[in-house]
Design an enzyme around this catalytic site. Structure first.
Site, short mmCIF file in Angstrom:
data_model
loop_
_atom_site.label_atom_id
_atom_site.label_comp_id
_atom_site.label_asym_id
_atom_site.label_seq_id
_atom_site.Cartn_x
_atom_site.Cartn_y
_atom_site.Cartn_z
N ARG A 1 36.56 72.10 -29.45
CA ARG A 1 35.20 71.57 -29.60
C ARG A 1 34.57 72.29 -30.78
O ARG A 1 34.37 73.51 -30.72
CB ARG A 1 34.41 71.79 -28.31
N LYS B 1 30.18 80.75 -31.83
CA LYS B 1 29.56 81.41 -30.66
C LYS B 1 29.31 82.90 -30.90
O LYS B 1 29.90 83.51 -31.78
CB LYS B 1 30.42 81.16 -29.42
#
Ligand code: HH2
Length: 279
Positions: free
Chosen positions: A259, A216
């Site tokens: 995740r 991210k």
């Protein structure tokens, strides 16, 4: 989630499988369902405990897609993975998409909108599936415009507790619920860092906590500032080490599931961290 066996000594690994043209790091990788199923099988062999199939990008600024389009992307992939005996979650906030996925054998609904749609709550209660309730401020189109919180951890916690209470009231089994702070979903860099630093406060709520930090932009921002300077972002394909560092921090703070895009690397880091942490 019926029959889900938590792995010993490490968090569960949720492998990310986006069948979208525009996801921020794996968009367009699988132009047909067969390739996506092969990728899911590879993730399973590398140690994924569940494969998260998504048909709509939720990166900041992403345009929504119709339910029909989303279904046409995910259905053949879920069908193929379930036929191979894999455990699958559907990454969607649309009840119509979740319904098709559950009918095809998906075991969990991963709802980035945190169960905003009452139909989603009812669907999950009836299906008796697992539910991941994620916090997001606003929608992907607008969420990074100017996110403001009083106290980010407290606000996220209050939202998640409220959503979980509604779900349980509607008949979702508490044991089927995971919660997720939604790293990057309507959060500034300092919000993301604070949520990870104080993750133990979410863990204390008693629900298994899933964390999604993989590749991210907060990782790109922290490392870009050090390695390139100013507001530069380290590119997505150079965020593996930062991802693993953030995942290990989440594990130390008590995350029960991660995740991840890079399954093998994440599993190895999690096994090693688990061995050090013990228990
Ligand atoms: N992050 C993304 C999507 N779904 N679900 C949960 N529970 N937690 C997350 O942090 C999370 C999520 C965004 O990542 P990705 O799927 O890789 O990208 P995109 O939304 O562009 O498809």
């Amino acid at each position: 989630m019926r029959g889900f066996a938590w792995p010993a000594g490490r968090p569960a690994i949720m492998g990310v499988l986006n069948v979208t043209p525009d996801s921020f790091s794996d968009g367009g990788l699988y132009p047909d369902a067969g390739l996506a199923v092969e990728a899911g099988l590879r993730m399973f062999e590398e140690g994924a405990d569940i494969i998260d199939v998504g048909g709509e990008s939720t990166r900041p600024g992403a345009e929504p897609v119709s339910s029909d389009e989303e279904i046409s992307r995910v259905a053949p992939v879920i069908d193929g993975l379930v036929a191979e005996g894999l455990r699958v979650s559907i990454d969607t906030h649309k009840p119509e998409v979740a319904k098709v996925a559950l009918d095809l054998g998906a075991a969990m609904v991963n709802d980035i909108s945190g169960l905003r749609d009452p139909d989603m709550v009812d669907l999950c209660a009836k299906a008796g599936c697992g539910v991941c309730v994620m916090h997001m401020l606003g929608t992907p189109k607008t969420m990074q415009a100017h996110p403001v919180y009083g106290d980010v951890l407290r606000d996220v916690k209050e939202y998640l507790l409220h959503a979980c209470a509604l779900a349980e009231k509607a008949g979702v089994d508490r044991a089927d619920i995971w919660i997720d702070p939604g790293i990057g979903f309507g959060k500034t860099l300092s919000h993301n860092l604070e949520l990870l630093r104080r993750l133990d406060e979410l863990v204390a709520l008693g629900y298994p906590v899933l964390v999604g930090v993989s590749r991210k932009s907060f990782i790109g921002r922290v490392l870009g500032a050090v390695e390139i300077g100013g507001d530069s972002l380290l590119p997505v394909d150079q965020r593996l080490e930062g991802t693993l560092a953030a995942q290990v921090v989440a594990q130390v703070k008590g995350a029960r599931a991660l995740r991840v895009h890079d399954v093998s690397e994440a599993r190895r880091a999690a096994v090693l961290a688990g061995a050090i942490l013990g228990g």
